[in-house]
Design a protein around this motif. Structure first.
Motif, mmCIF file in Angstrom:
data_model
loop_
_atom_site.group_PDB
_atom_site.id
_atom_site.type_symbol
_atom_site.label_atom_id
_atom_site.label_comp_id
_atom_site.label_asym_id
_atom_site.label_seq_id
_atom_site.Cartn_x
_atom_site.Cartn_y
_atom_site.Cartn_z
ATOM 1 N N HIS A 36 21.745 10.778 -1.694
ATOM 2 C CA HIS A 36 22.027 10.393 -0.307
ATOM 3 C C HIS A 36 22.461 11.598 0.519
ATOM 4 N N ALA A 37 23.334 12.440 -0.051
ATOM 5 C CA ALA A 37 23.825 13.607 0.684
ATOM 6 C C ALA A 37 22.691 14.571 1.003
ATOM 7 N N ILE A 38 21.819 14.819 0.020
ATOM 8 C CA ILE A 38 20.696 15.735 0.237
ATOM 9 C C ILE A 38 19.712 15.164 1.249
ATOM 10 N N GLN A 39 19.391 13.878 1.096
ATOM 11 C CA GLN A 39 18.438 13.255 2.006
ATOM 12 C C GLN A 39 18.981 13.197 3.435
ATOM 13 N N SER A 40 20.277 12.972 3.588
ATOM 14 C CA SER A 40 20.883 12.929 4.921
ATOM 15 C C SER A 40 20.823 14.301 5.588
ATOM 16 N N ALA A 41 21.145 15.343 4.812
ATOM 17 C CA ALA A 41 21.077 16.700 5.349
ATOM 18 C C ALA A 41 19.639 17.063 5.705
ATOM 19 N N PHE A 42 18.711 16.684 4.847
ATOM 20 C CA PHE A 42 17.288 16.973 5.071
ATOM 21 C C PHE A 42 16.799 16.266 6.330
ATOM 22 N N ARG A 43 17.172 14.986 6.483
ATOM 23 C CA ARG A 43 16.748 14.216 7.647
ATOM 24 C C ARG A 43 17.286 14.821 8.936
ATOM 25 N N ALA A 44 18.541 15.278 8.897
ATOM 26 C CA ALA A 44 19.145 15.878 10.085
ATOM 27 C C ALA A 44 18.399 17.150 10.478
ATOM 28 N N CYS A 45 18.026 17.959 9.486
ATOM 29 C CA CYS A 45 17.305 19.201 9.776
ATOM 30 C C CYS A 45 15.888 18.917 10.274
ATOM 31 N N GLN A 57 16.134 17.913 13.794
ATOM 32 C CA GLN A 57 16.416 19.083 14.629
ATOM 33 C C GLN A 57 15.131 19.859 14.926
ATOM 34 N N MET A 58 14.190 19.851 13.954
ATOM 35 C CA MET A 58 12.910 20.540 14.147
ATOM 36 C C MET A 58 11.907 19.694 14.921
ATOM 37 N N GLY A 59 12.237 18.416 15.142
ATOM 38 C CA GLY A 59 11.310 17.534 15.832
ATOM 39 C C GLY A 59 10.193 17.041 14.937
ATOM 40 N N LEU A 60 10.462 16.935 13.625
ATOM 41 C CA LEU A 60 9.453 16.450 12.688
ATOM 42 C C LEU A 60 9.552 14.934 12.556
ATOM 43 N N TYR A 61 8.504 14.259 12.974
ATOM 44 C CA TYR A 61 8.451 12.805 12.868
ATOM 45 C C TYR A 61 7.119 12.431 12.231
ATOM 46 N N SER A 62 6.795 11.168 12.182
ATOM 47 C CA SER A 62 5.550 10.747 11.546
ATOM 48 C C SER A 62 4.350 11.346 12.262
ATOM 49 N N ARG A 63 3.289 11.643 11.484
ATOM 50 C CA ARG A 63 2.055 12.160 12.068
ATOM 51 C C ARG A 63 0.892 11.811 11.154
ATOM 52 N N ASN A 64 -0.279 11.654 11.759
ATOM 53 C CA ASN A 64 -1.511 11.376 11.005
ATOM 54 C C ASN A 64 -1.383 10.158 10.098
ATOM 55 N N GLY A 65 -0.619 9.155 10.556
ATOM 56 C CA GLY A 65 -0.513 7.917 9.789
ATOM 57 C C GLY A 65 0.608 7.898 8.770
ATOM 58 N N SER A 66 1.359 8.982 8.634
ATOM 59 C CA SER A 66 2.439 9.017 7.653
ATOM 60 C C SER A 66 3.690 8.360 8.210
ATOM 61 N N GLY A 67 4.683 8.167 7.335
ATOM 62 C CA GLY A 67 5.989 7.729 7.786
ATOM 63 C C GLY A 67 6.802 8.949 8.173
ATOM 64 N N LEU A 68 8.113 8.769 8.327
ATOM 65 C CA LEU A 68 8.977 9.901 8.617
ATOM 66 C C LEU A 68 8.970 10.867 7.433
ATOM 67 N N PRO A 69 9.044 12.172 7.691
ATOM 68 C CA PRO A 69 9.031 13.142 6.587
ATOM 69 C C PRO A 69 10.222 12.934 5.656
ATOM 70 N N ARG A 118 0.849 -1.194 0.000
ATOM 71 C CA ARG A 118 0.000 0.000 0.000
ATOM 72 C C ARG A 118 0.890 1.253 0.000
ATOM 73 N N ARG A 119 0.508 2.246 -0.787
ATOM 74 C CA ARG A 119 1.266 3.482 -0.805
ATOM 75 C C ARG A 119 1.115 4.188 0.541
ATOM 76 N N PRO A 120 2.210 4.662 1.106
ATOM 77 C CA PRO A 120 2.129 5.302 2.430
ATOM 78 C C PRO A 120 1.441 6.660 2.354
ATOM 79 N N ILE A 121 0.845 7.058 3.463
ATOM 80 C CA ILE A 121 0.274 8.397 3.557
ATOM 81 C C ILE A 121 1.417 9.397 3.575
ATOM 82 N N PRO A 122 1.375 10.418 2.734
ATOM 83 C CA PRO A 122 2.489 11.378 2.703
ATOM 84 C C PRO A 122 2.488 12.298 3.909
ATOM 85 N N PHE A 123 3.645 12.837 4.205
ATOM 86 C CA PHE A 123 3.796 13.846 5.246
ATOM 87 C C PHE A 123 3.577 15.190 4.580
ATOM 88 N N ILE A 124 2.515 15.913 4.987
ATOM 89 C CA ILE A 124 2.191 17.197 4.375
ATOM 90 C C ILE A 124 2.778 18.319 5.230
#
Length: 302
Positions: A211-220, A223-235, A97-103
């Protein structure tokens, strides 16, 4: 329902689809529905129609139900009486099943871009590159592979030529003047020893890796405390593309012709190989109403 089916098929044909089998099947479904006195799709009626077709395999049955499902997603923009078949009826047991996106909200996107500009990378210009790659994806809905594959020569005025996107499709993306100014500012800061013709490059004079962009994005994001919400996976970076599409559809006037034309335009703009990929954003609002409603409240303050 016959008029709606004919209109749907005509719109697909205008996009270049060869729908001989689909036309036969949906016209059969429309006639079946008319005989039962129905002018809108119901799940029970769709199943009854498929049961009467004596399908030789489960795959054939799922295919017919998926045809009705896609028709329903199209017609739902015109009449909310249409019922949408769940993916359980149409999805192969082996297909995930396609995951619910993080909006993302506007504020979250702005904060992410700011943190990327300050990200501790091997070279200051790399952080600037990550910042502008993510900014461009956020305002255009580009895929990350499309963004890092751009050449400086692909930017011409307010037009951005995307070459060989997914499935080898080329397309032109129109930019706001503020986006053009941001890209021009980024290019003006490029160290003089870098000779690459790529639009986005690192201090090593080559395109940044996913990989470099995604790693930097994940770190940021962490840092903001953005995790899964409303059934989505990690942003993810790719969720910026989903956010762009959801916002675009939400801004469309509630007029059936306007919605229909908007979906076609959005499908072309995003480089979707099939309209079904764009209809999926409507599915988000029907099959996961509760979780997406919460996300939409956060984004649009409704």
């Amino acid at each position: 329902m016959m008029d709606a089916v004919v209109r749907y098929l005509y719109q697909r044909q205008s996009l270049g689809y060869k729908d001989t089998d689909l036309s036969r099947d949906l016209i059969s479904f429309a006639k079946f529905s008319a005989d039962r006195g129905l002018d809108y799709i119901t799940i029970d009626n769709a199943i009854a129609w498929v049961d009467g077709r004596n399908c030789r395999s489960d795959a054939s049955r799922r295919f017919l139900l998926s045809c009705v499902r896609r028709l329903g997603l199209y017609l739902l923009t015109e009449d909310d009486r249409h019922e949408i078949l769940s993916e359980e009826y149409t999805r192969s047991p082996r297909r995930h099943r396609r995951p619910i996106p993080f909006i993302y909200s506007d504020l979250e996107v702005s904060q992410l871009i700011k943190l990327l500009s300050e990200y501790r990378s091997p070279h200051l210009y790399d952080s600037t590159t990550y910042e502008h790659v993510i900014g461009l994806i956020a305002v255009t809905g580009l895929r990350i592979s499309e963004a890092i594959g751009l050449s400086r020569f692909d930017l011409c005025g307010t037009e951005l030529f995307v070459r060989k996107g997914k499935f080898g499709k080329d397309r032109v993306v129109h930019l706001d003047l503020t986006t053009v100014s941001a890209l021009e500012y980024y290019l003006s800061r490029r160290p003089k020893h870098l000779k690459s013709t790529g639009l986005f490059v690192t201090h090593k004079d080559r395109a940044p890796t996913k990989h470099a962009i995604q790693s930097a994005f994940r770190a940021c994001a962490n840092q903001m405390g953005l995790y899964s919400r409303n059934g989505s996976g990690l942003p993810r970076v790719h969720d910026l593309r989903h956010t762009f599409a959801v916002r675009s559809l939400a801004s469309c006037p509630p007029d059936k012709e306007a919605v229909s034309n908007h979906i076609i335009a959005l499908s072309t703009y995003l480089g979707h190989v099939s309209l079904a990929s764009t209809y999926w954003y409507l599915e988000i609002g029907t099959e996961t109403k509760e979780s997406m409603a919460l996300a939409m409240e956060e984004v649009f303050n409704v």
